[in-house]
Structures are given as C-alpha cells and as structure tokens.
Design a protein around this motif. Structure first.
Motif, PDB file in Angstrom:
ATOM      1  N   ASP A 196       0.673  -1.179  -0.067  1.00 53.98           N
ATOM      2  CA  ASP A 196       0.036   0.137  -0.027  1.00 53.98           C
ATOM      3  C   ASP A 196       0.766   1.075  -0.052  1.00 53.98           C
ATOM      4  OD1 ASP A 196      -2.187  -1.731  -0.036  1.00 53.98           O
ATOM      5  OD2 ASP A 196      -2.891  -1.170   1.861  1.00 53.98           O
ATOM      6  N   ILE A 244      -6.397   0.868  -4.381  1.00 56.69           N
ATOM      7  CA  ILE A 244      -6.833   0.270  -3.420  1.00 56.69           C
ATOM      8  C   ILE A 244      -8.096   0.729  -2.745  1.00 56.69           C
ATOM      9  CG2 ILE A 244      -6.437  -0.833  -1.090  1.00 56.69           C
ATOM     10  CD1 ILE A 244      -4.893  -2.210  -3.535  1.00 56.69           C
ATOM     11  N   SER A 245      -7.900   1.911  -2.441  1.00 51.92           N
ATOM     12  CA  SER A 245      -9.185   2.701  -1.908  1.00 51.92           C
ATOM     13  C   SER A 245      -9.067   4.118  -2.118  1.00 51.92           C
ATOM     14  CB  SER A 245      -9.160   2.312  -0.283  1.00 51.92           C
ATOM     15  OG  SER A 245      -8.536   3.398   0.375  1.00 51.92           O
ATOM     16  N   GLN A 267      -1.376   0.717  -5.084  1.00 51.69           N
ATOM     17  CA  GLN A 267      -0.478  -0.194  -4.878  1.00 51.69           C
ATOM     18  C   GLN A 267       0.258  -0.384  -6.109  1.00 51.69           C
ATOM     19  OE1 GLN A 267      -1.602  -4.350  -4.078  1.00 51.69           O
ATOM     20  NE2 GLN A 267      -1.665  -3.797  -1.962  1.00 51.69           N
TER      21      GLN A 267
END
Lengths: 166, 238
Positions: free
Chosen positions: A23, A56-57, A80
C-alpha cells in the motif's frame, strides 16, 4: 472588495518507503488561503495509471461543492505500485470557481518528483523481520549454551538429593 | 558591466506584475519555526498574465534581522522547473530546516520564488520576507542529554555501591570484633579453632556414592602410590 478564493493544493506521500505490491498512501491537502468561498472544487490526479498502479481505496477524482475561506480539506488515496523502479510522481490538478460569475481556475499541485519504488525482494532484504535467519542463529547458539547448562543441572541434581531427604 | 549595475544587481530582478504569489506554512499563516526541525511552507503562484512562466527555483534563507542583505543561513534550493501557463495556478512545497543552534533568536526569513518567462527574462518574488522568532526545540531527547543522564545514573549507582560496601563491611568487622570479647567475658574462655577433628562434620551435602567410597576406604588419588601399596599390603596381611 473582490473576495476571491485561492487554493493551494499540496500532494504528499505518506509512506516512508514505497514498495512494489504494498500500500502507498497519497494525501492531498487543499488550503483555501483566499478571502472568498471556493465553489465547485474538483480535484483530479491522473498520475496513477492503471498500467503502473492498482487503486486500493479512495478516488483519484473528487468534488467538493464549496471550501470556505481559511479552511482546508484533506483527501487521501491508497494505491499499490505494480512495478519496481523509479517513478516520477507528477502534479495533481485542482479546478474551482474563485468567485461568482468568473471562469474556472486551474491549479497544479506541487510535484513530488522521482521516487524509487523498491522491489519486494529488496524490501524484504532491508526491512523484513528475518525470522528464518534469527531462528538459525538461535539454533547454532544452542550447543554452547545448553551443554554447560546440562552439566550444571546434572551436578546440581546429584548434590541436592541428600539435602532434600533431611 | 558598469559599477552601478553591479551594485544594483540584487534589485534588478523583481517580480512580474502579472504573477501573484502567496504563502502559508504548515503551522498556519504565521510560521512557527523550531530550531533543528523541518518546517514546511506552501507557496501559491498564480499566473494572471498572458505569458507563460517557468518556476525555476525556490530558495530560502535566514537573514540578519537588522540588515536583510546579510545572509546567516541558506536553505536548500528546490528546482521545480514547472511551467505555469497563462491563467493557471501552481502550488509548491518548500521545506527548510533551521540550524540546531538558531533557537531563541529572531531571524529575517526570506523565501524567494525565481521564475522566468518564455523569453528568458528572469524574475524574482520574495514571497515571504519577515522577521520570525525561532523557538528552541525543548521536546524530545537528544543524544547528548541522554548520555548525560546515563552517566549520572551510572555514577549514582557506583556511589550507592560504594556506600553499601563500606557500611556492610564495617558491620561485619564489628560483629567479628564483638563476639570473641563477649565470649571471653561470659565464659572466661578463649575460643580456639580446632578444625574438624572434634566437631560434627556435615556430611549432608556429599552424595551417597561418594560417602560409600569414603567408608570403603578407597584411596584418594592424592595419596602417593607408595602409601597405597603399603595399605594394600597391610590389608592383605589382615
């Protein structure tokens, strides 16, 4: 007086180490340092292309209807990196209406510049906990600690038997 | 270059009237500068004109408060080399770290934005030019004080050990001195060390097999072979 909004957009990497397939958190800070309200604020960052990053978010494009004068807004995205190597982190873009009836203002964020994305192997070599290595080290240490301990224990048992009886 | 030009040189480069700059710090509008700690400044550059500008570099420095032309500390220069098109705005982050010994004084903080237009005309805008108070960094343990406390701890430990050793040694000596005299007065007899000849010997700690071996009369290896031979002969005759 003309009350105009003025937005500073600061892009920042929150990670100390950037690693492939781990991350990576990016933070965007929008400061309205002007005297007026910024309306229809839109932040977009196109530097994380699908071929290099997996989202990822969070969103790489966000909208706020207004940011008041003297206040600030923070937005964060987690991605990522898919590949190791140097990567040039370029500007994000903000657009907003600085005052009523005026065209949209475009602004760039700061550029973070080229950062190294470590490969997983390199990352493990530098920062992993090295459990295997420490385990082996403990194993090699055992003879020199356990043999004297065993000798001590045997002798101790031999000489303390009598005292117990009494 | 004439002399007058040379003298004026720092003032020749000025800001373009169609470029607007603004600054805030991570701590707010007023910079809170801690000695030895990184400070962040966010710079806003608005190109209101019709020509493109290229931000070549941003530099910062501490100046002598009474004379801003006198530089005390230069900070790292960043070179964004970023083109801000006409009508666009750009943000820049400038980080600087005041020297560790600069705390508790005021300095003139100057942050310059250097830019040029497409015709290679150079401009400089002092986006921040004020006297700031540099605060001493009180928090956090630096290595110097850490090792000072460590040494003090060690020294106090040594002193304690010395005191303890002295006190306990004295009391033991005192006891030794006291007991024989007390015996002499009460029993009117001087104690003599007689070894283990007539006293009970504590055999408890010796393991059974060793005791057995002693009772059997196994010769100790310390005895000379001659003696051992004698003993063997005597046992044979018995």
């Amino acid at each position: 007086d003309d009350e105009k909004a003025k937005i500073i957009l600061v892009k920042r990497i929150l990670n100390d180490i950037i690693t492939e397939r781990n991350d990576l958190a990016i933070e965007y800070n929008l400061y309205n340092i002007g005297d007026g309200v910024a309306t229809d604020v839109e932040l977009a960052d196109s530097s994380f292309h699908e071929s290099d990053f997996e989202l990822i978010s969070g969103m790489t494009s966000v909208k706020w209807s207004r940011i008041n004068a003297g206040s600030n807004v923070t937005h964060a995205v987690v991605v990522q990196p898919l590949r190791a190597g140097d990567f040039n982190f370029t500007s994000a873009v903000v657009q907003y209406v600085s005052e009523k009836g005026v065209d949209v203002t475009f602004g760039y964020s700061n550029e973070i510049g080229e950062q190294e994305i470590l490969s997983l192997k390199e990352y493990n070599r530098l920062h992993a906990s090295h459990m295997m290595e420490w385990g082996l080290f403990a194993l090699w240490c055992m003879p020199s600690i356990d043999v004297p301990l065993l000798l001590y224990y045997l002798s101790k048992r031999k000489y303390s038997k009598k005292v117990k009886k009494n | 270059m004439t002399k007058s030009e040379e003298d004026e040189e720092p003032d020749v480069i000025s800001a373009h009237k169609e470029a607007e700059t603004a600054i805030i710090f991570a701590s707010g509008v007023e910079p809170s500068v801690l000695a030895g700690k990184k400070a962040s400044a966010y710079i806003h550059f608005a190109n209101k004109g019709s020509s493109n500008f290229i931000i070549t570099s941003i530099d910062g420095s501490f100046r002598y408060p009474q004379d801003f032309s006198y530089v005390i500390q230069n900070f790292t220069v960043i070179s964004p080399n970023k083109m801000i098109d006409a009508g666009y705005e750009g943000s820049f982050q400038y980080e600087f770290q005041p020297g560790e010994l600069s705390g508790g004084r005021s300095f003139g903080l100057v942050i310059n934005v250097n830019y040029k237009d497409t015709e290679e005309n150079l401009y400089r805008d002092a986006v921040f030019n004020q006297t700031v108070q540099v605060i001493e960094d009180e928090e956090g343990l630096d290595t110097e004080t850490f090792f000072m406390y460590l040494m003090l701890l060690g020294m106090s430990g040594l002193i304690l050990l010395g005191v303890f050793h002295n006190v306990s040694g004295k009391s033991r000596r005192g006891k030794k001195r006291n007991t024989p005299s007390a015996n002499a007065t009460t029993l009117n007899k001087v104690q003599l060390e007689t070894g283990t000849t007539n006293g009970p010997v504590d055999y408890n700690w010796i393991p059974e097999e060793t005791l057995k071996a002693i009772n059997k009369g196994t010769p100790s290896p310390r005895r000379s072979p001659k003696k051992r031979a004698n003993k063997q002969r005597s046992s044979e005759t018995e």
